[in-house]
Each structure stands twice: as structure tokens, then as C-alpha cells.
Write an enzyme that holds these catalytic residues in place. Structure first.
Site, PDB file in Angstrom:
ATOM      1  N   GLN A  37      19.619  14.997  22.382  1.00  0.00           N
ATOM      2  CA  GLN A  37      19.486  16.301  23.037  1.00  0.00           C
ATOM      3  C   GLN A  37      20.822  16.866  23.520  1.00  0.00           C
ATOM      4  O   GLN A  37      20.854  17.912  24.155  1.00  0.00           O
ATOM      5  CB  GLN A  37      18.468  16.251  24.174  1.00  0.00           C
ATOM      6  CG  GLN A  37      18.881  15.443  25.389  1.00  0.00           C
ATOM      7  CD  GLN A  37      17.726  15.289  26.366  1.00  0.00           C
ATOM      8  OE1 GLN A  37      16.818  14.507  26.134  1.00  0.00           O
ATOM      9  NE2 GLN A  37      17.751  16.032  27.464  1.00  0.00           N
ATOM     10  N   SER A  93      20.874  18.164  40.903  1.00  0.00           N
ATOM     11  CA  SER A  93      21.097  17.920  39.481  1.00  0.00           C
ATOM     12  C   SER A  93      22.126  16.814  39.340  1.00  0.00           C
ATOM     13  O   SER A  93      23.065  16.722  40.141  1.00  0.00           O
ATOM     14  CB  SER A  93      21.645  19.191  38.826  1.00  0.00           C
ATOM     15  OG  SER A  93      22.222  18.892  37.578  1.00  0.00           O
ATOM     16  N   HIS A 147      14.251  13.625  41.370  1.00  0.00           N
ATOM     17  CA  HIS A 147      13.520  12.644  40.543  1.00  0.00           C
ATOM     18  C   HIS A 147      12.516  11.864  41.388  1.00  0.00           C
ATOM     19  O   HIS A 147      11.404  11.584  40.958  1.00  0.00           O
ATOM     20  CB  HIS A 147      14.493  11.620  39.926  1.00  0.00           C
ATOM     21  CG  HIS A 147      15.483  12.206  38.970  1.00  0.00           C
ATOM     22  ND1 HIS A 147      16.814  12.345  39.273  1.00  0.00           N
ATOM     23  CD2 HIS A 147      15.339  12.669  37.712  1.00  0.00           C
ATOM     24  CE1 HIS A 147      17.450  12.870  38.243  1.00  0.00           C
ATOM     25  NE2 HIS A 147      16.581  13.083  37.282  1.00  0.00           N
ATOM     26  N   LYS A 170      12.822  22.473  37.706  1.00  0.00           N
ATOM     27  CA  LYS A 170      14.219  22.923  37.612  1.00  0.00           C
ATOM     28  C   LYS A 170      14.568  23.218  36.161  1.00  0.00           C
ATOM     29  O   LYS A 170      15.243  24.179  35.855  1.00  0.00           O
ATOM     30  CB  LYS A 170      15.154  21.870  38.184  1.00  0.00           C
ATOM     31  CG  LYS A 170      16.561  22.170  37.800  1.00  0.00           C
ATOM     32  CD  LYS A 170      17.563  21.570  38.687  1.00  0.00           C
ATOM     33  CE  LYS A 170      18.943  21.926  38.185  1.00  0.00           C
ATOM     34  NZ  LYS A 170      19.193  21.346  36.866  1.00  0.00           N
ATOM     35  N   VAL A 210      13.801  20.326  43.951  1.00  0.00           N
ATOM     36  CA  VAL A 210      14.294  19.852  45.257  1.00  0.00           C
ATOM     37  C   VAL A 210      15.741  20.336  45.406  1.00  0.00           C
ATOM     38  O   VAL A 210      16.525  20.281  44.455  1.00  0.00           O
ATOM     39  CB  VAL A 210      14.204  18.309  45.351  1.00  0.00           C
ATOM     40  CG1 VAL A 210      14.790  17.804  46.659  1.00  0.00           C
ATOM     41  CG2 VAL A 210      12.748  17.865  45.206  1.00  0.00           C
ATOM     42  N   MET A 246      16.760  10.727  32.620  1.00  0.00           N
ATOM     43  CA  MET A 246      17.994  10.234  31.995  1.00  0.00           C
ATOM     44  C   MET A 246      18.820   9.467  33.038  1.00  0.00           C
ATOM     45  O   MET A 246      20.008   9.245  32.857  1.00  0.00           O
ATOM     46  CB  MET A 246      18.795  11.387  31.405  1.00  0.00           C
ATOM     47  CG  MET A 246      18.020  12.078  30.266  1.00  0.00           C
ATOM     48  SD  MET A 246      19.051  12.844  29.010  1.00  0.00           S
ATOM     49  CE  MET A 246      19.954  14.027  29.980  1.00  0.00           C
ATOM     50  N   GLY A 247      18.172   9.085  34.139  1.00  0.00           N
ATOM     51  CA  GLY A 247      18.856   8.270  35.148  1.00  0.00           C
ATOM     52  C   GLY A 247      19.702   9.091  36.093  1.00  0.00           C
ATOM     53  O   GLY A 247      19.556  10.304  36.185  1.00  0.00           O
ATOM     54  N   ASN A 248      20.600   8.378  36.837  1.00  0.00           N
ATOM     55  CA  ASN A 248      21.407   8.994  37.889  1.00  0.00           C
ATOM     56  C   ASN A 248      20.480   9.739  38.851  1.00  0.00           C
ATOM     57  O   ASN A 248      20.643  10.919  39.125  1.00  0.00           O
ATOM     58  CB  ASN A 248      22.476   9.930  37.296  1.00  0.00           C
ATOM     59  CG  ASN A 248      23.529  10.300  38.325  1.00  0.00           C
ATOM     60  OD1 ASN A 248      23.806  11.453  38.556  1.00  0.00           O
ATOM     61  ND2 ASN A 248      24.086   9.311  38.981  1.00  0.00           N
ATOM     62  N   GLN A 270      12.361  23.661  29.649  1.00  0.00           N
ATOM     63  CA  GLN A 270      11.960  22.347  29.118  1.00  0.00           C
ATOM     64  C   GLN A 270      10.489  22.062  29.437  1.00  0.00           C
ATOM     65  O   GLN A 270       9.730  21.597  28.588  1.00  0.00           O
ATOM     66  CB  GLN A 270      12.850  21.257  29.713  1.00  0.00           C
ATOM     67  CG  GLN A 270      12.346  19.844  29.428  1.00  0.00           C
ATOM     68  CD  GLN A 270      13.280  18.767  29.908  1.00  0.00           C
ATOM     69  OE1 GLN A 270      14.271  18.491  29.255  1.00  0.00           O
ATOM     70  NE2 GLN A 270      12.992  18.150  31.039  1.00  0.00           N
TER      71      GLN A 270
HETATM   72  O1  PAF Z   1      14.851  16.189  31.900  1.00  0.00           O
HETATM   73  C1  PAF Z   1      15.384  15.153  31.455  1.00  0.00           C
HETATM   74  O2  PAF Z   1      15.942  14.327  32.191  1.00  0.00           O
HETATM   75  C2  PAF Z   1      15.333  14.884  29.968  1.00  0.00           C
HETATM   76  O3  PAF Z   1      15.467  16.058  29.243  1.00  0.00           O
HETATM   77  C3  PAF Z   1      14.092  14.096  29.521  1.00  0.00           C
HETATM   78  C4  PAF Z   1      12.814  14.885  29.765  1.00  0.00           C
HETATM   79  C5  PAF Z   1      14.029  12.781  30.277  1.00  0.00           C
HETATM   80  C6  PAF Z   1      14.169  13.800  28.034  1.00  0.00           C
HETATM   81  O4  PAF Z   1      15.309  13.053  27.724  1.00  0.00           O
END
Ligand code: PAF
Length: 281
Positions: free
Chosen positions: A61, A186, A37, A150, A177, A30-32, A154
Site C-alpha cells: 500500500q 497519527s 488504535h 481518520k 482520537v 500497521m503498528g506504532n 479507507q
Molecule cells: O489503516 C491502516 O493502518 C492500514 O491501512 C491497514 C488497514 C492496517 C491495512 O494495512
């Protein structure tokens, strides 16, 4: 690295890569982006031949009253970081490309593992995740997809969904991490005030403490959970859960279970943090 917002274009690029026999590795985000990541991208570079990432803040979500509007959006910086990490293609669609209709066909999140933990306090959240991940899998058609541990629940939900829907995708889970003081990285850490940022390390400290107790032979999980929760509450957290579970089912741990995970969700002010520690006895 190319950035593309249209599904049709992604399909075309992926078709070309697959015709050339390339193994596509995918990291949805979801970026940032932070170092957590980037570790997923590094793994994708190692495991695949053509690396695709997505940046999409998925409205589906976020539950009522959650931080969808405030969620940090930093596409320019994210593009730089992805390029430097070796990503080949970024999919960054507008909401209208992902959800052109007001109502979307929902992918039902797998039962049982979503009827607990974050599934209880965030109704609809996992259906939003499974719906967007299924769509992203259909768009990118990866051979491999990499997710962080983390978000342990999910990851379990996505593994189960991939298996239930017989999707030919290998799901890889990567270690969390952490900052130097142990706080799990996060995007939501940036919402913490300076004093709350200091307090936040209590989560990882208490996870480590609980793990050490179990490893030294204490199987009174209820007592361990109670004291972990109390320690967090004593420094100002509002605790959603502090719980010992079996890794694959996420059921409450029993004394016969060997593969365990201790999971925490707790709020400091309005910032909800999650973390976990998994281990094998
Ligand atoms: O973990 C996330 O950043 C989100 O839940 C994902 C898996 C990209 C789905 O939007």
C-alpha cells in the site's frame, strides 16, 4: 496475549475459538500504536468475545517514493499496549509469510470511491489496502472488524469491498482520537519537526471552521473549499485537497446532501497529513 507470526497457527487458534462459539473481533494495524488504535481495541473488546489485532507494515500500500522504509516499527511497545488494552491474540507476520510470491493476486479496489481524493495522489494505494485487508480477513476470519474514521476514504473503501465481496463481517467505524490541541493522532505525526507540529493544528481548526460555516447555512461549498485551502497554504502547507463530500459515495457535496464530510490531505515538509470531520445537517 499470544503473538503469532504464522498463518497456519492463527487458523488453528481461530478454529478453536469459533468451535467454542466465540465472536471474533479484529483490529488490523500497521503498528506504532497510539491512543487512536487503542480506542479501536477497546471497541473490539466491547463488541466481541475474542480480540485479535495485527501489526503488519504492508509494502503493497506504499507507492513509489513513499515512506515504507522509514515507517516506525515498534513491535515491543505495541505488544505491551495491546496486552494492556485487552487484546487476546496478535498476528505479527514477516513480509514473507504474507507475500511468499514475488507477485501477489491483487484484490481490485472498488471503483469510483477510489478514483478520487487519496486514490488520485497515491496510485495503487487502495488496491494495496484491499488486498492486505482481504488476506487478513481470510486469515483471522473475524465476525467484526474495527477501523478508525481518520482514514475516512479507507473506511468507505473497506465497507464497499466487504459488501461487494459478500464477506460476513460487520465493519465498525470509530471516531478519530485527537491530541489536546485538536491534531488527529497519527503514526506520521512523529515525523513532524517542532515548528511543523505547532502549525499542524491548522488542519483541524480549519475543518471545524468550515463545518461551522456549513451548519450556519452556507452552501457555497466551492468558496468554503477555496478559503480552507488558502488558509492552510498561508501557514506553509502544500494542500492536496480540502473538499466537502457526501459521506457514503464521496462525491462532491450537493446542496441536497445531508450527510457530509469535509476531508483534507496536505503536506508539511515531507510529511503528508490527512484529517476529516463528518456531520449530518
Ligand atoms: O489503516 C491502516 O493502518 C492500514 O491501512 C491497514 C488497514 C492496517 C491495512 O494495512
Amino acid at each position: 496475549m499470544q503473538t503469532v507470526g504464522e498463518i497456519k497457527q492463527i487458523h488453528k487458534i481461530i478454529r478453536e475459538q469459533k468451535v467454542n462459539g466465540k465472536k471474533v473481533a479484529f483490529v488490523p494495524t500497521m503498528g506504532n500504536l497510539h491512543a487512536g488504535h487503542i480506542s479501536l481495541i477497546t471497541k473490539a473488546v466491547e463488541a466481541g468475545d475474542f480480540v485479535v489485532s495485527s501489526v503488519f507494515v504492508n509494502p503493497l500500500q506504499f507507492c513509489e517514493g513513499e515512506d515504507y522504509g522509514e515507517y516506525p516499527r515498534t513491535l515491543k511497545e505495541d505488544q505491551e499496549k495491546l496486552k494492556d488494552a485487552g487484546c487476546d491474540l496478535l498476528f505479527a507476520p514477516p513480509v514473507s509469510e504474507m507475500y511468499p510470491r514475488a507477485k501477489v493476486t491483487n484484490v481490485i479496489a472498488p471503483a469510483e470511491i477510489t478514483d478520487t481524493l487519496c486514490g488520485l495522489s497515491r496510485p495503487g494505494h487502495f488496491a494495496g489496502v484491499t488486498t492486505v485487508v482481504t488476506k487478513l480477513f481470510g486469515i483471522v476470519q473475524p465476525d467484526i472488524a474495527v477501523f478508525g474514521k481518520k482514514d475516512f476514504q479507507q473506511l468507505a473503501v473497506i465497507r464497499r469491498m466487504t459488501e461487494d465481496l459478500s464477506l460476513p463481517i460487520e465493519i465498525i467505524g470509530m471516531e478519530t482520537v485527537r491530541e489536546a490541541d485538536g491534531l488527529a493522532m497519527s503514526s506520521r505525526n512523529s515525523f513532524l519537526s517542532e515548528p511543523d507540529r505547532k502549525t499542524a493544528i491548522a488542519i483541524s481548526e480549519n475543518l471545524k471552521k468550515a463545518k461551522a460555516q456549513i451548519e450556519s447555512g452556507n452552501k457555497d461549498f466551492a468558496a468554503i473549499e477555496k478559503s480552507g485551502r488558502a488558509e492552510l497554504e498561508s501557514v506553509g502547507f502544500v494542500v492536496d485537497y480540502f473538499t466537502v463530500r457526501e459521506q457514503a459515495t464521496l462525491n462532491n457535496a450537493t446542496i441536497d446532501d445531508r450527510k457530509l464530510v469535509i476531508l483534507v490531505a496536505a503536506k508539511l515538509g515531507s510529511t503528508r497529513l490527512i484529517d476529516n470531520i463528518d456531520f449530518v445537517l
